[in-house]
Design a protein around this motif. Structure first.
Motif, PDB file in Angstrom:
ATOM      1  N   MET A   1     -13.192   1.527 -26.450  1.00 54.22           N
ATOM      2  CA  MET A   1     -12.631   1.067 -25.388  1.00 54.22           C
ATOM      3  C   MET A   1     -12.345   1.997 -24.488  1.00 54.22           C
ATOM      4  O   MET A   1     -11.810   3.310 -24.895  1.00 54.22           O
ATOM      5  N   LEU A   2     -12.302   1.833 -23.393  1.00 50.35           N
ATOM      6  CA  LEU A   2     -12.044   2.921 -22.329  1.00 50.35           C
ATOM      7  C   LEU A   2     -10.508   2.669 -21.814  1.00 50.35           C
ATOM      8  O   LEU A   2     -10.117   1.778 -21.759  1.00 50.35           O
ATOM      9  N   VAL A   3     -10.024   3.672 -21.431  1.00 48.00           N
ATOM     10  CA  VAL A   3      -8.633   3.559 -20.718  1.00 48.00           C
ATOM     11  C   VAL A   3      -8.612   2.473 -19.600  1.00 48.00           C
ATOM     12  O   VAL A   3      -7.472   2.034 -19.737  1.00 48.00           O
ATOM     13  N   ALA A   4      -9.634   2.212 -18.772  1.00 48.28           N
ATOM     14  CA  ALA A   4      -9.558   1.342 -17.668  1.00 48.28           C
ATOM     15  C   ALA A   4      -9.380  -0.032 -18.127  1.00 48.28           C
ATOM     16  O   ALA A   4      -8.682  -0.848 -17.776  1.00 48.28           O
ATOM     17  N   GLU A   5      -9.911  -0.206 -19.637  1.00 47.51           N
ATOM     18  CA  GLU A   5      -9.793  -1.415 -20.135  1.00 47.51           C
ATOM     19  C   GLU A   5      -8.537  -1.985 -20.360  1.00 47.51           C
ATOM     20  O   GLU A   5      -7.816  -2.894 -20.705  1.00 47.51           O
ATOM     21  N   ILE A   6      -7.863  -0.715 -21.030  1.00 43.38           N
ATOM     22  CA  ILE A   6      -6.372  -0.852 -21.706  1.00 43.38           C
ATOM     23  C   ILE A   6      -5.583  -1.223 -20.475  1.00 43.38           C
ATOM     24  O   ILE A   6      -4.577  -2.177 -20.490  1.00 43.38           O
ATOM     25  N   LEU A   7      -5.699  -0.503 -19.398  1.00 40.57           N
ATOM     26  CA  LEU A   7      -4.904  -0.692 -18.040  1.00 40.57           C
ATOM     27  C   LEU A   7      -5.071  -2.245 -17.412  1.00 40.57           C
ATOM     28  O   LEU A   7      -4.054  -2.772 -17.024  1.00 40.57           O
ATOM     29  N   LYS A   8      -6.335  -2.720 -17.577  1.00 39.66           N
ATOM     30  CA  LYS A   8      -6.341  -3.977 -17.116  1.00 39.66           C
ATOM     31  C   LYS A   8      -5.614  -5.043 -18.082  1.00 39.66           C
ATOM     32  O   LYS A   8      -4.993  -6.060 -17.438  1.00 39.66           O
ATOM     33  N   GLY A   9      -5.642  -4.712 -19.564  1.00 39.57           N
ATOM     34  CA  GLY A   9      -4.923  -5.830 -20.281  1.00 39.57           C
ATOM     35  C   GLY A   9      -3.479  -5.608 -20.175  1.00 39.57           C
ATOM     36  O   GLY A   9      -2.667  -6.536 -20.334  1.00 39.57           O
ATOM     37  N   LYS A  10      -2.905  -4.261 -20.107  1.00 38.35           N
ATOM     38  CA  LYS A  10      -1.482  -4.261 -19.959  1.00 38.35           C
ATOM     39  C   LYS A  10      -0.930  -4.173 -18.441  1.00 38.35           C
ATOM     40  O   LYS A  10       0.128  -4.050 -18.505  1.00 38.35           O
ATOM     41  N   GLY A  11      -1.726  -4.043 -17.559  1.00 37.03           N
ATOM     42  CA  GLY A  11      -1.129  -3.890 -16.203  1.00 37.03           C
ATOM     43  C   GLY A  11      -1.118  -2.479 -16.011  1.00 37.03           C
ATOM     44  O   GLY A  11      -1.130  -1.526 -16.743  1.00 37.03           O
ATOM     45  N   GLN A  12      -0.872  -2.145 -14.480  1.00 37.57           N
ATOM     46  CA  GLN A  12      -1.053  -0.944 -14.048  1.00 37.57           C
ATOM     47  C   GLN A  12       0.448  -0.587 -13.558  1.00 37.57           C
ATOM     48  O   GLN A  12       0.535   0.387 -12.783  1.00 37.57           O
ATOM     49  N   ALA A  13       1.464  -1.126 -14.134  1.00 41.38           N
ATOM     50  CA  ALA A  13       2.690  -0.828 -13.720  1.00 41.38           C
ATOM     51  C   ALA A  13       3.048   0.516 -14.069  1.00 41.38           C
ATOM     52  O   ALA A  13       2.778   0.824 -15.157  1.00 41.38           O
ATOM     53  N   VAL A  14       3.652   1.127 -13.342  1.00 39.36           N
ATOM     54  CA  VAL A  14       4.207   2.831 -13.799  1.00 39.36           C
ATOM     55  C   VAL A  14       5.296   2.854 -13.238  1.00 39.36           C
ATOM     56  O   VAL A  14       6.018   2.600 -11.920  1.00 39.36           O
ATOM     57  N   PHE A  15       6.493   3.235 -14.175  1.00 38.41           N
ATOM     58  CA  PHE A  15       7.742   3.426 -13.636  1.00 38.41           C
ATOM     59  C   PHE A  15       8.045   5.034 -13.398  1.00 38.41           C
ATOM     60  O   PHE A  15       7.729   5.807 -14.254  1.00 38.41           O
ATOM     61  N   THR A  16       8.523   5.305 -12.280  1.00 37.04           N
ATOM     62  CA  THR A  16       8.653   6.685 -11.843  1.00 37.04           C
ATOM     63  C   THR A  16      10.155   6.747 -11.346  1.00 37.04           C
ATOM     64  O   THR A  16      10.954   6.056 -11.038  1.00 37.04           O
ATOM     65  N   LEU A  17      10.567   8.198 -11.290  1.00 36.49           N
ATOM     66  CA  LEU A  17      11.681   8.715 -10.627  1.00 36.49           C
ATOM     67  C   LEU A  17      11.400   9.932  -9.970  1.00 36.49           C
ATOM     68  O   LEU A  17      10.281  10.481 -10.123  1.00 36.49           O
ATOM     69  N   THR A  18      12.200  10.518  -9.299  1.00 38.97           N
ATOM     70  CA  THR A  18      12.196  11.887  -8.542  1.00 38.97           C
ATOM     71  C   THR A  18      12.783  13.051  -9.342  1.00 38.97           C
ATOM     72  O   THR A  18      13.768  12.647 -10.456  1.00 38.97           O
ATOM     73  N   PRO A  19      12.439  14.086  -9.242  1.00 40.72           N
ATOM     74  CA  PRO A  19      12.974  15.294  -9.932  1.00 40.72           C
ATOM     75  C   PRO A  19      14.626  15.586  -9.735  1.00 40.72           C
ATOM     76  O   PRO A  19      15.119  16.033 -10.564  1.00 40.72           O
ATOM     77  N   ASP A  20      15.340  15.043  -8.743  1.00 40.18           N
ATOM     78  CA  ASP A  20      16.601  15.029  -8.558  1.00 40.18           C
ATOM     79  C   ASP A  20      17.528  13.807  -9.103  1.00 40.18           C
ATOM     80  O   ASP A  20      18.630  13.865  -8.953  1.00 40.18           O
ATOM     81  N   ALA A 112      -2.478   5.991 -11.525  1.00 36.69           N
ATOM     82  CA  ALA A 112      -3.084   4.519 -11.469  1.00 36.69           C
ATOM     83  C   ALA A 112      -2.326   3.877 -12.840  1.00 36.69           C
ATOM     84  O   ALA A 112      -2.813   2.629 -12.923  1.00 36.69           O
ATOM     85  N   GLY A 113      -1.812   4.445 -13.773  1.00 34.94           N
ATOM     86  CA  GLY A 113      -1.384   3.826 -15.022  1.00 34.94           C
ATOM     87  C   GLY A 113      -0.586   4.796 -15.957  1.00 34.94           C
ATOM     88  O   GLY A 113      -0.625   6.053 -15.474  1.00 34.94           O
ATOM     89  N   VAL A 114      -0.247   4.308 -17.024  1.00 34.16           N
ATOM     90  CA  VAL A 114       0.123   5.086 -18.173  1.00 34.16           C
ATOM     91  C   VAL A 114       0.005   4.470 -19.353  1.00 34.16           C
ATOM     92  O   VAL A 114      -0.013   3.380 -19.487  1.00 34.16           O
ATOM     93  N   VAL A 115      -0.720   5.257 -20.161  1.00 27.27           N
ATOM     94  CA  VAL A 115      -1.100   4.907 -21.546  1.00 27.27           C
ATOM     95  C   VAL A 115      -0.118   5.490 -22.747  1.00 27.27           C
ATOM     96  O   VAL A 115      -0.224   6.819 -22.502  1.00 27.27           O
ATOM     97  N   SER A 116       0.330   4.633 -23.452  1.00 26.12           N
ATOM     98  CA  SER A 116       1.326   5.174 -24.640  1.00 26.12           C
ATOM     99  C   SER A 116       0.508   5.179 -25.884  1.00 26.12           C
ATOM    100  O   SER A 116      -0.245   4.547 -25.984  1.00 26.12           O
ATOM    101  N   ILE A 117       1.266   6.014 -26.858  1.00 27.32           N
ATOM    102  CA  ILE A 117       0.515   5.916 -28.243  1.00 27.32           C
ATOM    103  C   ILE A 117       0.378   4.570 -28.704  1.00 27.32           C
ATOM    104  O   ILE A 117      -0.437   4.090 -29.558  1.00 27.32           O
ATOM    105  N   GLY A 118       1.395   3.729 -28.384  1.00 21.05           N
ATOM    106  CA  GLY A 118       1.627   2.180 -28.742  1.00 21.05           C
ATOM    107  C   GLY A 118       0.434   1.549 -28.114  1.00 21.05           C
ATOM    108  O   GLY A 118      -0.166   0.653 -28.981  1.00 21.05           O
ATOM    109  N   ASP A 119      -0.145   1.890 -27.132  1.00 22.04           N
ATOM    110  CA  ASP A 119      -1.165   1.254 -26.283  1.00 22.04           C
ATOM    111  C   ASP A 119      -2.441   1.627 -27.259  1.00 22.04           C
ATOM    112  O   ASP A 119      -3.424   0.689 -27.506  1.00 22.04           O
ATOM    113  N   VAL A 120      -2.505   2.735 -27.661  1.00 19.59           N
ATOM    114  CA  VAL A 120      -3.624   3.380 -28.256  1.00 19.59           C
ATOM    115  C   VAL A 120      -3.788   2.573 -29.601  1.00 19.59           C
ATOM    116  O   VAL A 120      -4.846   2.356 -29.973  1.00 19.59           O
ATOM    117  N   VAL A 121      -2.542   2.673 -30.257  1.00 23.34           N
ATOM    118  CA  VAL A 121      -2.761   2.066 -31.696  1.00 23.34           C
ATOM    119  C   VAL A 121      -2.977   0.446 -31.668  1.00 23.34           C
ATOM    120  O   VAL A 121      -3.794  -0.005 -32.538  1.00 23.34           O
TER     121      VAL A 121
END
Length: 142
Positions: A1-20, A112-121
């Protein structure tokens, strides 16, 4: 399976913040979003990853004073990325070798997204179940 397929399944939401952003605010955001890491961005550029592990190290080293410091003091700055066309096996190796649990995914140099070890497992388990079911079907038909 490819990373792109994982992102399709889990969604592409990315939670970000700034350095400050303060470490206290970052902790609250981790709790609100129920995630183990946040991507640190300066404009459109990924400049770091702040994980639960980074926060534990910060508090262990600097005590409660760390919580008022900006994320930039404690984030991981050597960011390891994934690409949409990479396989789960490649990610698993990279995560294991580099001892990271979250990989930001870049598509055309954009986050474009984030993949975690949980997603991989989860993906590995699903593939193993599918393979076992295929074998059962093959054996039953034979």
């Amino acid at each position: 399976m490819l990373v792109a397929e994982i992102l399709k399944g889990k969604g592409q939401a990315v939670f970000t913040l700034t350095p400050d952003t303060s470490l206290t605010e970052a902790c609250a955001e981790l709790d609100r979003k129920r995630v183990g890491a946040l991507i640190v961005c300066q404009g459109d550029d990924v400049v770091g990853v702040l994980s639960e592990r980074d926060i534990v190290r910060a508090v262990a080293r600097d005590g409660v004073a760390a919580l008022s410091q900006p994320t930039s003091h404690y984030m991981t700055t050597e960011v390891i990325f994934a690409e949409p066309g990479e396989t789960v096996a490649v990610l698993m190796g990279r995560m294991t070798d580099r001892r990271v649990r979250h990989l930001p995914v870049l598509r055309d140099r954009q986050l474009a997204g984030v993949v975690s070890i949980g997603d991989v497992v989860k993906c590995q388990i699903a593939e193993a179940k599918q393979e076992a079911e295929s074998l059962r079907t093959y054996i039953a038909a034979g």
